[in-house]
Design an enzyme around this catalytic site. Sequence first.
Site, short mmCIF file in Angstrom:
data_model
loop_
_atom_site.label_atom_id
_atom_site.label_comp_id
_atom_site.label_asym_id
_atom_site.label_seq_id
_atom_site.Cartn_x
_atom_site.Cartn_y
_atom_site.Cartn_z
N ASP A 173 0.90 -1.05 -0.05
CA ASP A 173 -0.08 0.03 0.11
C ASP A 173 1.03 1.26 -0.04
O ASP A 173 1.89 1.24 0.63
CB ASP A 173 -1.01 -0.15 1.26
CG ASP A 173 -1.71 1.19 1.27
OD1 ASP A 173 -3.04 1.07 0.59
OD2 ASP A 173 -1.53 2.05 1.86
N ILE A 174 0.67 2.17 -0.93
CA ILE A 174 1.54 3.36 -0.93
C ILE A 174 1.00 4.28 0.32
O ILE A 174 -0.38 4.56 0.71
CB ILE A 174 0.92 4.21 -2.19
CG1 ILE A 174 1.27 3.47 -3.42
CG2 ILE A 174 1.86 5.40 -1.94
CD1 ILE A 174 1.09 4.10 -4.82
N GLU A 219 -4.57 2.49 -4.22
CA GLU A 219 -3.24 2.35 -4.20
C GLU A 219 -2.52 1.03 -3.60
O GLU A 219 -1.55 1.00 -3.31
CB GLU A 219 -2.78 3.57 -3.26
CG GLU A 219 -3.14 3.43 -1.78
CD GLU A 219 -4.67 4.01 -1.36
OE1 GLU A 219 -4.83 4.34 -0.28
OE2 GLU A 219 -5.49 3.94 -2.28
#
Length: 345
Positions: free
Chosen positions: A203-204, A246
């Site tokens: 996950d960003i 994301e």
Amino acid sequence: MDPGPTTVAHSGISEMPTRRLHVLVVDDDLDSLVMLQVEVTRLGHISTGARDGAEALEKHQAQPFDVILSDWNMPGMSGLELCQRIRWRVSKEYTYFVFMTAFGDHAHLLEGLRAGADDYMTKPVDSEVLEARLASAARVVGYHSELSQRNVVLREEGHLSFEAARIDPLTQISNRLRLREDLNALYSRVKRYGHRFCAALCDIDLFKQYNDTYGHIAGDEALCQVASAIRSALRQGDTLYRYGGEEFLVILSQQGIAEARQAMDRVRIDVQNLRIPHRRSPAEVVTISAGVAEIEDMNGSHDDWLHLADDALYRAKENGRNRVEEQISIWDAGHTAPLASFTSD
């Protein structure tokens, strides 16, 4: 051999055809063969001769013809058997088959059509009739050629559509539809062969804040750069998917939990080294967090496996982001959900 030689009555018609055909003339009578070949050539087509069915079949198998004009009765392989053999042969090209026969009864005509013939001409062959048959052949062969080309295009377009439906249009990596298909195949391998796989859910970090600060266009560009960096850092046998928003999912094949965690830590560093500015991140650049879980020979579903990776990702977020956490589950043979689990930093 049919009674009476094949002869051609010239009509003076010499108009060039709209389609030039490759015509195979088959007749055991040499004079008839030569005369018919000359007339086929005069009508603007390419002519090849064969003295019997076996020779004709051999030539047709080496280089398929557009049209075959075949005598009915010949020594060895008859015209009827030749027609049947041509129709049994699987080919992309269509061959227009015409019988030449002195028989005028309907029984022979029906027998030839049932064998796969397209038309027939009675002997002696008239030039106008021959020209008409070749004109019909040109239309039919042209139609089949066009249809074959269209089918090739449709198959290519269908394949492209199939693949496009499984590719994320933004990042150009596999999407969740492809993931579901691959997970079903992967789980079968685990259960049958005991292969080891790890899943890493990435996950960003603080991506909403990134979009709020730099805008969604910059956010899309950051997603593409991160996806490219992850893909470049993976081994050839590993696969990458856009899991949603994301989030990215990595399937690491034939790796235990320790190796997978090390691999994903290298991925994390590569993403950080992109140096994509993110002033609302503690690192001041875009980073990712990842959770790793291992699948072995167990009774849980792949959804359970992904839940484990998601739990590990949650821990990575809770523990400060820009890090990799692993989770190993202990499975009981009679359950499809983890009974106990632990993490290691």
